[in-house]
Motif scaffolding. Sequence first.
Motif, mmCIF file in Angstrom:
data_model
loop_
_atom_site.group_PDB
_atom_site.id
_atom_site.type_symbol
_atom_site.label_atom_id
_atom_site.label_comp_id
_atom_site.label_asym_id
_atom_site.label_seq_id
_atom_site.Cartn_x
_atom_site.Cartn_y
_atom_site.Cartn_z
ATOM 1 N N ASP A 4 0.855 -1.187 0.000
ATOM 2 C CA ASP A 4 0.000 0.000 0.000
ATOM 3 C C ASP A 4 0.887 1.233 0.000
ATOM 4 O O ASP A 4 1.831 1.318 0.795
ATOM 5 N N ILE A 5 0.591 2.163 -0.876
ATOM 6 C CA ILE A 5 1.298 3.445 -0.914
ATOM 7 C C ILE A 5 0.273 4.528 -0.608
ATOM 8 O O ILE A 5 -0.764 4.608 -1.266
ATOM 9 N N GLU A 6 0.572 5.339 0.395
ATOM 10 C CA GLU A 6 -0.435 6.293 0.875
ATOM 11 C C GLU A 6 0.143 7.687 1.010
ATOM 12 O O GLU A 6 1.309 7.868 1.370
ATOM 13 N N ALA A 7 -0.683 8.664 0.723
ATOM 14 C CA ALA A 7 -0.367 10.066 0.979
ATOM 15 C C ALA A 7 -1.315 10.575 2.049
ATOM 16 O O ALA A 7 -2.523 10.323 1.993
ATOM 17 N N ARG A 30 4.022 7.591 2.412
ATOM 18 C CA ARG A 30 4.561 6.538 3.254
ATOM 19 C C ARG A 30 4.016 5.202 2.771
ATOM 20 O O ARG A 30 3.109 5.151 1.914
ATOM 21 N N ILE A 31 4.545 4.111 3.309
ATOM 22 C CA ILE A 31 4.105 2.755 2.970
ATOM 23 C C ILE A 31 3.564 2.109 4.244
ATOM 24 O O ILE A 31 4.328 1.584 5.057
ATOM 25 N N PRO A 32 2.259 2.157 4.470
ATOM 26 C CA PRO A 32 1.708 1.590 5.707
ATOM 27 C C PRO A 32 1.713 0.067 5.730
ATOM 28 O O PRO A 32 1.800 -0.529 6.803
ATOM 29 N N ARG A 33 1.597 -0.569 4.547
ATOM 30 C CA ARG A 33 1.542 -2.039 4.513
ATOM 31 C C ARG A 33 2.470 -2.574 3.425
ATOM 32 O O ARG A 33 2.507 -2.061 2.311
ATOM 33 N N LEU A 34 3.176 -3.638 3.774
ATOM 34 C CA LEU A 34 4.005 -4.387 2.840
ATOM 35 C C LEU A 34 4.103 -5.790 3.416
ATOM 36 O O LEU A 34 4.878 -6.047 4.335
ATOM 37 N N PHE A 35 3.299 -6.716 2.891
ATOM 38 C CA PHE A 35 3.200 -8.025 3.533
ATOM 39 C C PHE A 35 2.913 -9.128 2.520
ATOM 40 O O PHE A 35 2.493 -8.873 1.385
ATOM 41 N N ALA A 36 3.134 -10.355 2.964
ATOM 42 C CA ALA A 36 2.822 -11.544 2.183
ATOM 43 C C ALA A 36 1.806 -12.387 2.943
ATOM 44 O O ALA A 36 1.798 -12.414 4.179
ATOM 45 N N ARG A 37 0.963 -13.074 2.176
ATOM 46 C CA ARG A 37 -0.067 -13.933 2.776
ATOM 47 C C ARG A 37 -0.006 -15.311 2.122
ATOM 48 O O ARG A 37 -0.025 -15.424 0.897
ATOM 49 N N GLN A 38 0.083 -16.341 2.951
ATOM 50 C CA GLN A 38 0.142 -17.725 2.472
ATOM 51 C C GLN A 38 -1.058 -18.491 3.019
ATOM 52 O O GLN A 38 -1.311 -18.485 4.230
#
Length: 439
Positions: free
Chosen positions: A86-89, A120-128
């Motif tokens: 997620d990229i957020e302003a 900013r980048i609030p989320r950066l994740f992987a889901r399995q």
Amino acid sequence: MRSLMRLFVLFLVLCVFGSSPVLADAEPETYSLHGQTTFVLQYHPAFRSPYRGANSLDPGSRGNETFDATLFAGARLWQHTEAYIDIEADQGFGLSNTLGVAGYLSGEAYKIGDSSPYLRIPRLFARQTFDLSGEDVSIAPAANQLGGSRLSDNVIVTLGKFAVTDIFDTNMYAHDPRSDFLNWSVIDAGAFDYAADAWGYTYGGAAEWTQDWWTLRIGAFDLSRVPNSRFLQRGFGQFEVTSELEARFTAGAHPGKIKLLAFANRGRMADYEKAVETARASGATPDVAAVRDYATRPGFALNIEQELGPGWGMFLRASANDGTKEAYEFTEINKSLSGGLSLRGTAWGRPDDALGLAGVVNGLSQPAQDYFAAGGLGILIGDGRLAHYGSEDIVETYYRLAVREGLALSFDWQYVAHPAYNAERGPVLAFGFRVHAER
């Protein structure tokens, strides 16, 4: 303002032209792009205030606004493995710079504000996902969720940077300040002091095991370096462990859920009584930063959602934590009870509209009361004194008006008795207007 307008135009372009194509139900999405933008304007008229402190809500008439725009991108790396960013302003300030009420007035306001938009980048994740057994369950495309399917019994593991409340303490009627209630202690359990930086996000991992009518969740997350910090602790030297058991049921053919959550924060935090005793010995004002030591702070939350009929339902949360120690990440609430109703507009011919009504009672422990009575400051509150304590009682109602698909206007009203638990200040009336667009 010009920069803000450029950002807004860019966001609209991304939303209109950047979305992945609609796929057949049987075909899983390989990638997705979604977007949202939310503008919130809040105002409160002047209220009774014989005195104020460094963390007080401004007693004069005041209005503030917040704005954010988010691009949600996801990709399927291989079967059952997904990655998201997620990229957020963000831009703007909460009322009184997000100070003065423990059950704060806007979930769209962060503890850090800025008059200019910043990225900013609030989320950066992987889901399995690990399929176990059961029937195929369709997964609808959404932000941070690729469309597809999985088996009803499964294990889902999430690793990376995200919000603890993306997975824990969710509630379909009260959890999203972009589309339902705004108050912090309505959208989340007030005493759930979940790990987060000053924007509400952290690094960590969670596992969710779903079988038939129940789901068990457990997670470990990074605390801030110091309470309410911009920066997270490196190496997980300070951390939170959270678990949640969810049971699903039907009552009179209407679905419901009940969740029991337990958490424990482990890090350097102050004992309220020690802070007060140290200050008395030196004749100074209590300062939690001067007496922090490695300790554990546990708590729990009960979370219920229940459909009552077609298009309407109720929610209830009860939570409490160890009130002998300072709040670490969220806010100064040691016990909280909240509940309310949410109604879709089907009954009056507007099925995409929604109406919500909620009430909250927040409380402080006796050690916390003594600390603030002696002039101490917390994450959100601190009037310089607390001669007459009162529970922080809040009522909120909103109406969300669907203008067209993906665009809604909301009108919000909140009443706060005893802001920051101070019976000598308030009550506060807060009026809100929200514009939310998503694709």
